[in-house]
Scaffold this motif. Structure first.
Motif, PDB file in Angstrom:
ATOM      1  N   ALA A   1       0.703  -1.416  -0.373  1.00 30.25           N
ATOM      2  CA  ALA A   1      -0.074   0.280   0.079  1.00 30.25           C
ATOM      3  C   ALA A   1       0.846   1.356  -0.123  1.00 30.25           C
ATOM      4  CB  ALA A   1      -0.898  -0.033   1.244  1.00 30.25           C
ATOM      5  N   HIS A   2       0.552   2.352  -0.811  1.00 35.42           N
ATOM      6  CA  HIS A   2       1.257   3.258  -0.729  1.00 35.42           C
ATOM      7  C   HIS A   2       0.938   4.506   0.690  1.00 35.42           C
ATOM      8  CE1 HIS A   2       3.095   2.798  -4.868  1.00 35.42           C
ATOM      9  NE2 HIS A   2       1.490   2.976  -4.957  1.00 35.42           N
ATOM     10  N   THR A   3      -0.671   4.154   0.652  1.00 37.49           N
ATOM     11  CA  THR A   3      -0.813   4.149   2.221  1.00 37.49           C
ATOM     12  C   THR A   3      -1.271   4.067   2.834  1.00 37.49           C
ATOM     13  OG1 THR A   3      -0.735   6.448   0.770  1.00 37.49           O
ATOM     14  CG2 THR A   3      -2.385   6.727   3.108  1.00 37.49           C
ATOM     15  N   LYS A   4      -0.624   3.684   3.913  1.00 39.24           N
ATOM     16  CA  LYS A   4      -1.550   2.185   5.296  1.00 39.24           C
ATOM     17  C   LYS A   4      -2.895   2.697   5.171  1.00 39.24           C
ATOM     18  CE  LYS A   4       3.099   0.487   6.838  1.00 39.24           C
ATOM     19  NZ  LYS A   4       3.880   2.071   5.832  1.00 39.24           N
ATOM     20  N   ALA A   5      -2.986   4.368   5.581  1.00 42.89           N
ATOM     21  CA  ALA A   5      -4.755   4.632   6.789  1.00 42.89           C
ATOM     22  C   ALA A   5      -4.445   6.022   6.669  1.00 42.89           C
ATOM     23  CB  ALA A   5      -4.205   3.791   8.228  1.00 42.89           C
ATOM     24  N   GLU A   6      -5.916   6.927   6.353  1.00 36.46           N
ATOM     25  CA  GLU A   6      -6.175   7.939   6.762  1.00 36.46           C
ATOM     26  C   GLU A   6      -6.866   8.046   7.301  1.00 36.46           C
ATOM     27  OE1 GLU A   6      -7.041   9.757   3.079  1.00 36.46           O
ATOM     28  OE2 GLU A   6      -4.867   9.668   1.900  1.00 36.46           O
ATOM     29  N   PHE A   7      -7.073   9.522   8.072  1.00 39.46           N
ATOM     30  CA  PHE A   7      -8.105   9.534   9.221  1.00 39.46           C
ATOM     31  C   PHE A   7      -8.786  11.069   8.815  1.00 39.46           C
ATOM     32  CE2 PHE A   7      -4.462   7.060  10.613  1.00 39.46           C
ATOM     33  CZ  PHE A   7      -4.762   5.804  11.343  1.00 39.46           C
ATOM     34  N   ASN A   8      -9.832  10.569   9.149  1.00 43.84           N
ATOM     35  CA  ASN A   8     -10.695  12.300   8.805  1.00 43.84           C
ATOM     36  C   ASN A   8     -12.163  12.201   9.817  1.00 43.84           C
ATOM     37  OD1 ASN A   8      -9.608  13.010   5.922  1.00 43.84           O
ATOM     38  ND2 ASN A   8      -9.786  11.019   5.439  1.00 43.84           N
ATOM     39  N   LYS A   9     -12.299  13.252   9.896  1.00 49.73           N
ATOM     40  CA  LYS A   9     -14.002  13.471  10.334  1.00 49.73           C
ATOM     41  C   LYS A   9     -14.262  13.192  11.256  1.00 49.73           C
ATOM     42  CE  LYS A   9     -17.288  12.908   5.811  1.00 49.73           C
ATOM     43  NZ  LYS A   9     -17.690  11.781   5.117  1.00 49.73           N
ATOM     44  N   GLY A  10     -13.511  13.170  12.201  1.00 54.10           N
ATOM     45  CA  GLY A  10     -12.689  13.229  13.176  1.00 54.10           C
ATOM     46  C   GLY A  10     -11.901  11.881  14.371  1.00 54.10           C
ATOM     47  N   ALA A  11     -11.614  10.908  13.681  1.00 52.95           N
ATOM     48  CA  ALA A  11     -10.679  10.166  13.327  1.00 52.95           C
ATOM     49  C   ALA A  11      -9.086   9.900  13.973  1.00 52.95           C
ATOM     50  CB  ALA A  11     -11.166   9.264  12.660  1.00 52.95           C
ATOM     51  N   VAL A  12      -8.385   9.854  14.851  1.00 53.42           N
ATOM     52  CA  VAL A  12      -7.592   9.545  14.592  1.00 53.42           C
ATOM     53  C   VAL A  12      -6.382   8.766  15.173  1.00 53.42           C
ATOM     54  CG1 VAL A  12      -8.264  11.406  16.451  1.00 53.42           C
ATOM     55  CG2 VAL A  12      -8.166   8.883  17.519  1.00 53.42           C
ATOM     56  N   GLU A  13      -4.749   8.788  15.077  1.00 58.43           N
ATOM     57  CA  GLU A  13      -4.060   7.885  13.856  1.00 58.43           C
ATOM     58  C   GLU A  13      -4.365   6.886  15.607  1.00 58.43           C
ATOM     59  OE1 GLU A  13      -0.573   8.763  12.837  1.00 58.43           O
ATOM     60  OE2 GLU A  13      -1.379  10.504  11.635  1.00 58.43           O
ATOM     61  N   LYS A  14      -4.253   7.072  17.069  1.00 57.75           N
ATOM     62  CA  LYS A  14      -4.072   6.573  17.176  1.00 57.75           C
ATOM     63  C   LYS A  14      -5.492   4.888  17.221  1.00 57.75           C
ATOM     64  CE  LYS A  14      -6.242   9.161  21.157  1.00 57.75           C
ATOM     65  NZ  LYS A  14      -5.829   9.027  22.761  1.00 57.75           N
ATOM     66  N   SER A  15      -6.540   5.486  16.835  1.00 54.65           N
ATOM     67  CA  SER A  15      -7.303   4.172  16.369  1.00 54.65           C
ATOM     68  C   SER A  15      -7.152   2.992  16.292  1.00 54.65           C
ATOM     69  CB  SER A  15      -8.427   4.791  16.112  1.00 54.65           C
ATOM     70  OG  SER A  15      -8.371   4.648  14.853  1.00 54.65           O
ATOM     71  N   LEU A  16      -6.381   3.356  15.242  1.00 52.09           N
ATOM     72  CA  LEU A  16      -5.322   1.983  14.139  1.00 52.09           C
ATOM     73  C   LEU A  16      -4.207   1.831  14.810  1.00 52.09           C
ATOM     74  CD1 LEU A  16      -5.993   1.257  11.290  1.00 52.09           C
ATOM     75  CD2 LEU A  16      -3.688   0.731  11.873  1.00 52.09           C
ATOM     76  N   THR A  17      -3.855   0.534  15.424  1.00 52.44           N
ATOM     77  CA  THR A  17      -2.418  -0.438  16.044  1.00 52.44           C
ATOM     78  C   THR A  17      -2.259  -1.099  15.004  1.00 52.44           C
ATOM     79  OG1 THR A  17      -3.849  -0.404  18.056  1.00 52.44           O
ATOM     80  CG2 THR A  17      -1.371  -1.318  17.586  1.00 52.44           C
ATOM     81  N   ILE A  18      -1.169  -1.543  14.390  1.00 52.84           N
ATOM     82  CA  ILE A  18      -0.610  -2.401  13.346  1.00 52.84           C
ATOM     83  C   ILE A  18       0.584  -2.996  13.932  1.00 52.84           C
ATOM     84  CG2 ILE A  18       0.661  -2.566  11.106  1.00 52.84           C
ATOM     85  CD1 ILE A  18      -0.592  -0.197  10.303  1.00 52.84           C
ATOM     86  N   LEU A  19       0.003  -4.616  14.170  1.00 50.98           N
ATOM     87  CA  LEU A  19       0.624  -5.486  15.052  1.00 50.98           C
ATOM     88  C   LEU A  19       1.391  -6.038  14.000  1.00 50.98           C
ATOM     89  CD1 LEU A  19      -0.849  -6.236  18.010  1.00 50.98           C
ATOM     90  CD2 LEU A  19       0.934  -4.715  17.239  1.00 50.98           C
ATOM     91  N   LYS A  20       3.337  -6.369  14.251  1.00 50.49           N
ATOM     92  CA  LYS A  20       3.673  -7.248  13.296  1.00 50.49           C
ATOM     93  C   LYS A  20       3.870  -8.974  13.197  1.00 50.49           C
ATOM     94  CE  LYS A  20       5.861  -4.285  10.813  1.00 50.49           C
ATOM     95  NZ  LYS A  20       5.021  -4.265   9.277  1.00 50.49           N
TER      96      LYS A  20
END
Length: 549
Positions: free
Chosen positions: A530-549
């Motif tokens: 993926a060129h971009t893993k995630a985008e956050f809009n309309k009140g969503a924040v980056e910490k809402s998503l956790t990526i674990l190996k």
């Protein structure tokens, strides 16, 4: 039940406190499926020709057939045989301990003379309604069957309207030339002026103390009958027969127990309004296997009543096995709703093929329905050329999604709030769909606790989750044309994505929107595609998503 205002994101905990006492104790699983009792019949056989029936396609055999069935039942039961031939008849009433058997080559054709069908108290979408008598009916029976290799034809074209856009030019010309009347704009054909008046005037068919059955004579032609209605019957068998050309629903078992539908075919034109294949309503202990469906509306559909009336009935459709079926045309292959106010539970769907249906696994409801749908299991489902969504949940059936385009958080959780939860779907293959997975709950009641694993979904779009909670996608391959995004999340929480495969050179893997989106976890997924893993809009924040190996 008292109304409880829900803070978005906390609906699940409130639901648990409200409904814990109503939780059923788990009984069934793939290794412990429901057992469906089968009817038994004496071997005594009577043939309808012994009662004067004639297979000339013109003699009305209603009396001969019904007399044969009645006398067979009165003598202890057995088989009423319909030999090969074209048998014209009016409504047939089944009786206990009778197996109505259609030999190969037999066609039971129901007359187009609508005066033969009296007005009766029936149901429409789970509510009491005026209907014309069904071509085949039975009430309060035990040990009853329709078997054989013959055909039951409801002559549905004389009952139903059709839109010009649904037919080719030659078909439309033939339809207009057959009689009937056209809508003022010339785009819809009606079988009669009475039907047109009732349809255009949106006249209700529902019964009430103020509107008894006798008051519906002026719209009788509009009250299309279901082909087969079995009400409150026990030990029912439908096997081998083709049921086709119904005026409305094809097969409608209502409040039946120990129901088997095996190796039957249901067939309706694509343009058949309400042309469902089979609607299993408030039934307990049932088996649907080896059936072929090609219909004008939902194919295999689970119902349990509508709104307050369905909740008062309080009879969930439960303990069902649906296996080894093939669906061609239909609005949905396997469907629950939208009239599911009595609930549904412990349904096991396996080894089914959907070829060209509008949707595959379809779950639908709306605010006001109420009812709990849970313990639904599907595995080994194979789909091709699905018009819309392969897996579809929507709590906004036939209504606008939000108020003025915004998330509507005013509603409360009460007895009218539908609940869909606790389901597992596995080993599902779809080659061709508009969307792989679409889930849209309510702000006050998320779709919750759904596991989807071991899937390959080839579709234009991947996954869209709106107002969903505790959804797990495990070992899912998404082969999508659109890659921005592959997975869209809106106001959903406690989501798990494990071992997700997606197209190389994907523009955007996750689009996360909404301030209530949180606790999203991604594991064992290669993100370099993926060129971009995630985008956050309309009140969503980056910490809402956790990526674990």
């Amino acid at each position: 039940m008292n109304q409880v205002h829900i803070i978005p994101g906390l609906a699940l905990s409130v639901l648990i406190s409200l409904s814990a006492a109503a939780q059923p104790t788990p009984v069934y699983s793939w290794t412990n499926l429901p057992v469906i009792a089968q009817p038994t019949f004496r071997k005594d056989t009577v043939t309808i020709t012994s009662f004067g029936a004639k297979a000339d396609g013109t003699t009305l055999n209603t009396s001969a057939i019904n007399t044969a069935i009645l006398q067979c039942s009165q003598k202890g039961g057995g088989v009423v045989l319909i030999p090969g031939g074209l048998w014209l008849t009016g409504p047939v009433e089944l009786k206990s301990n009778v197996n109505l058997h259609l030999r190969k080559g037999a066609t039971l054709l129901f007359t187009e003379d609508k005066s033969q069908y009296v007005l009766v108290e029936g149901t429409y979408e789970g509510k009491k309604a005026a209907r014309n008598q069904s071509p085949i009916s039975g009430m309060n029976l035990e040990n009853v069957a329709i078997t054989g290799q013959g055909i039951l034809d409801g002559n549905g074209d004389v009952w139903r309207a059709v839109h010009k856009r649904q037919l080719n030019s030659d078909q439309w010309k033939a339809k207009v030339a057959s009689g009937g009347v056209l809508k003022d704009d010339g785009q819809t054909w009606y079988p009669s002026e009475q039907f047109k008046k009732a349809s255009v005037g949106n006249m209700s068919m529902l019964l009430s103390p103020e509107k008894p059955l006798t008051s519906f004579a002026n719209m009788k032609d509009f009250l299309r009958p279901n082909l087969v209605v079995l009400n409150n019957c026990k030990k029912v068998l439908l096997e081998g027969v083709t049921f086709q050309n119904s005026a409305a629903w094809c097969l409608h078992p209502l409040m039946c127990q120990d129901l088997t539908i095996r190796n039957v075919t249901t067939k309706n034109p694509e343009y058949a309004h309400n042309g469902d294949g089979m609607d299993i309503e408030s039934c307990k202990n049932f088996l649907i296997e080896g059936c072929t469906l090609d219909v004008g509306d939902d194919a295999i559909c689970i119902k349990s009543g509508k709104d307050e009336e369905g909740r008062k009935r309080g009879m969930p459709t439960e303990n069902g096995i649906i296996r080894n079926n093939t669906v061609y045309n239909g609005h949905g292959g396997f469907v629950i709703g939208s009239e599911m106010s009595g609930g549904a539970r412990y349904l096991f769907v396996s080894n089914c093929t959907f070829l060209g249906t509008d949707k595959g696994l379809r779950f639908k409801s709306v605010r006001g329905r109420g009812g709990v749908v849970e313990h639904i299991y599907a595995k080994d489902i194979f789909m091709k050329d699905i018009v819309g969504e392969a897996i579809f949940f929507d709590m906004y059936y036939f209504v606008k999604f939000a108020t003025d385009g915004e998330r509507d958080e005013r509603p409360v959780v009460n007895e009218g709030t539908p609940v869909f939860r606790n389901m597992t779907f596995e080993n599902i293959i779809c080659r061709g769909a508009q969307t792989g997975i679409f889930v849209r709950g309510l702000p006050e009641m998320a779709i919750q606790h759904i596991v989807m694993k071991n899937m390959v979904l080839q579709a234009s779009k991947g996954v869209e989750l709106i107002d969903a909670s505790k959804i797990k996608l495990d070992h899912v391959q998404l082969i999508t044309k659109e890659t921005k995004p592959v997975i869209a999340i809106q106001n959903s929480h406690d989501l798990t994505f494990n071992s997700i495969q997606y197209p190389a050179n994907t523009e955007l893997l996750f689009a996360v929107d909404g301030q209530y989106s949180q606790a999203i976890q991604v594991t064992n997924t290669e993100l370099s595609n993926a060129h971009t893993k995630a985008e956050f809009n309309k009140g969503a924040v980056e910490k809402s998503l956790t990526i674990l190996k």
